[in-house]
Motif scaffolding. Structure first.
Motif, mmCIF file in Angstrom:
data_model
loop_
_atom_site.group_PDB
_atom_site.id
_atom_site.type_symbol
_atom_site.label_atom_id
_atom_site.label_comp_id
_atom_site.label_asym_id
_atom_site.label_seq_id
_atom_site.Cartn_x
_atom_site.Cartn_y
_atom_site.Cartn_z
ATOM 1 N N THR A 173 7.533 -12.270 32.231
ATOM 2 C CA THR A 173 6.359 -12.131 33.107
ATOM 3 C C THR A 173 5.052 -12.474 32.406
ATOM 4 O OG1 THR A 173 6.208 -9.789 32.536
ATOM 5 C CG2 THR A 173 7.487 -10.352 34.506
ATOM 6 N N SER A 216 5.007 -13.751 42.739
ATOM 7 C CA SER A 216 5.698 -14.728 41.904
ATOM 8 C C SER A 216 5.831 -16.009 42.719
ATOM 9 C CB SER A 216 7.080 -14.215 41.500
ATOM 10 O OG SER A 216 6.973 -13.021 40.765
ATOM 11 N N GLN A 237 2.159 -14.842 39.065
ATOM 12 C CA GLN A 237 2.742 -15.610 37.975
ATOM 13 C C GLN A 237 3.291 -16.908 38.562
ATOM 14 O OE1 GLN A 237 6.464 -14.398 36.182
ATOM 15 N NE2 GLN A 237 5.907 -15.251 34.187
ATOM 16 N N ARG A 271 5.785 -19.678 38.293
ATOM 17 C CA ARG A 271 7.095 -19.808 37.657
ATOM 18 C C ARG A 271 7.682 -21.182 37.990
ATOM 19 N NH1 ARG A 271 9.219 -14.967 35.938
ATOM 20 N NH2 ARG A 271 11.325 -15.851 36.101
ATOM 21 N N ASN A 321 14.891 -18.152 37.198
ATOM 22 C CA ASN A 321 14.811 -18.663 38.576
ATOM 23 C C ASN A 321 16.172 -19.168 39.034
ATOM 24 O OD1 ASN A 321 12.097 -18.129 38.451
ATOM 25 N ND2 ASN A 321 11.449 -20.258 38.307
#
Length: 506
Positions: A344, A359, A390, A392, A461
């Motif tokens: 994170t 996210s 965040q 990602r 992911n």
């Protein structure tokens, strides 16, 4: 709800506001009004405040005056009220007419001014062209006749637009004058009493057809004075009908109706005194009738399309009231399994203590990700204390090409060495130009960048099955697919205030 002046003061689109407001599950409550302002970019907070404390309010706020949401603006001694119309009240009058609800709002600075639509620019240029052409080509009285037709088209077009919820300052000014309440009510009463329905068109719509036909005849057909004379004399029936309804049926005078009647009367006077009878080809009356029918059917078709759109909007508003119910949204949101990420740190923006953490599963080569990035960054800008995010990227080192690795190296270097704002800017710049050479010019990694953290994110992911981009995850729950991403604006305030849902820092 008639709040035209308020919406204009806030630079909000009337149709968009009413659609969002009326589709709110709590419509027409104060909460629905406040939520709609938030959704459209006007940050606000509502309070119940006793009037003894109103002297401490800012110079501009929203209250309920005469039962209607209004902007209240302090002047020297009086208060300017912006609602259905603009008016001035003394302090005592304001207090008597107001409830204790006040809404403090924050104007978005440098809001983009509403650009004049291309259609209107073309239309005004067309008006000017017709006038110039008439001056060059025709006699003074033919030119004046055409200008009157243009005036009739302009006013009738404004009436046509107003029928579908678009405010017209022209109609308001003509109907309002110095006594807006009485005269506007008179105009509305006449329009509401019109039960004419010829393929969906009312009398005011037929005036648009009439003036369009006369301008086409006057411009396109030489030696048409006889036909125009006959046409204008036929308009006497419409004038007589209009006066009959105003004087004997409704017993009120409509200023906009009178304006159109004056235009018709002036055209009659010009045709009688200046137009000469000349022999015309026997096919010309047929051509004129065909032209009228063509214009009529065209306006009727446009009218039917706009009516269908209005019906769809009403139906859609009812559906949206259901789907925008926060309890339903939260229930659907929580039905997905909660995802917990271990990585994170990289590409984290916002405060660690934010209640809502987003996210964003993204890919810099995904064209749909651009708007998702803008949405998330905008939420952080609007809620700097309560929302963090965040970014990602789906990146696994072994499977990516060298350009992708190079691009993420630039992102990572900026993230590590520059401010959060500058990091956001370079990602935004990438999505706008999509050119790694340009990104290279403004990034200066002097050595190889360690992308192991980014690789961990990509692997996480992949394990979670988050291969589709963009995907938005809120506090570990996937944003429901049945909602548009922009609907998050509608629920964000409730998510922030929901103690059972929000986080207490990461």
């Amino acid at each position: 709800m008639k709040i035209s002046s308020l919406l204009k003061k806030l630079s909000l689109d009337k149709q968009e506001f009413h659609y969002q407001f009326e589709s709110h599950p709590d419509y027409p409550s104060n909460l629905a009004f406040s939520d709609t302002l938030n959704l459209l970019g006007i940050k606000n907070e509502a309070y119940i405040l006793e009037k003894e404390f109103w002297d401490e309010l800012p110079d501009e706020y929203i209250g309920i005056v005469d039962g209607t949401f209004s902007i209240v603006k302090k002047e020297q001694k009086d208060y300017k009220i912006y609602s259905e119309k603009m008016m001035s009240l003394t302090k005592n009058q304001l207090y008597e007419k107001s409830t204790n609800l006040v809404i403090l709002f924050e104007k978005i600075e440098n809001r983009d001014a509403k650009a004049v639509s291309t259609f209107n620019v073309i239309l005004y240029m067309l008006y000017i062209s017709v006038i110039l052409y008439s001056i060059i080509k025709f006699t003074w009285y033919e030119t004046l006749f055409n200008i009157l037709s243009l005036a009739g088209i302009f006013i009738s077009k404004e009436l046509f637009k107003q029928k579908f919820g678009t405010d017209s300052s022209i109609v308001t000014n003509i109907c309002g004058g110095n006594n807006a309440t009485a005269f506007q009510a008179s105009c509305d009463k006449i329009f509401d009493s019109d039960r004419t329905n010829i393929l969906g068109l009312k009398i005011s719509d037929i005036s648009l057809v009439y003036f369009l036909t006369t301008i086409f005849i006057g411009l396109l057909f030489p030696f048409s004075s006889s036909v125009l004379k006959i046409t204008t004399l036929l308009s006497l029936t419409a004038i007589a009908y209009s006066f009959f309804v105003q004087i004997f049926v409704e017993k009120v005078l409509c200023k906009i109706c009178m304006t159109i009647n004056i235009i018709l009367i002036l055209q009659i006077l010009i045709s009688i005194s200046c137009f000469t009878w000349i022999e015309i080809d026997e096919t010309f009356p047929i051509i004129t009738i065909m032209l009228f029918v063509t214009v009529f059917l065209s306006v009727a078709y446009i009218n039917s399309i706009l009516l269908q759109r209005e019906e769809y909007k009403k139906s859609s508003s009812k559906s949206m009231r259901f789907i925008r119910n926060y309890k339903i949204f939260k229930h659907i949101l929580l039905t997905s399994d909660q995802i917990e990420f271990k990585s994170t740190k990289a590409f984290f923006v916002g405060k660690k203590t934010a209640k809502i953490h987003i996210s964003l599963i993204s890919n810099p080569y995904c064209r749909f990700c651009k708007n998702a990035h803008k949405l998330v960054i905008d939420l952080i800008a609007r809620y700097p204390v309560d929302v963090s995010a965040q970014i990602r990227f789906n990146y696994v080192n072994e499977s990516q090409d060298s350009e992708y690795s190079e691009l993420l190296s630039y992102f990572k270097w900026n993230y590590d060495n520059k401010s959060e704002h500058e990091f956001i800017e370079i990602i935004d710049r990438w999505f706008n130009i999509n050119n790694i050479i340009e990104i290279n010019k403004i990034s200066y990694p002097l050595s190889a960048i360690d992308l192991s953290e980014i690789t961990e994110i990509g692997i996480e992911n992949m394990i979670a099955g988050l291969d589709l981009t963009p995907t938005i995850i809120i506090n570990g729950y996937m944003f429901p697919k049945i909602y548009d991403r922009e609907d998050i604006y509608y629920f964000i305030d409730k998510l922030v205030d929901d103690a059972d849902f929000n986080l207490h820092g990461l």
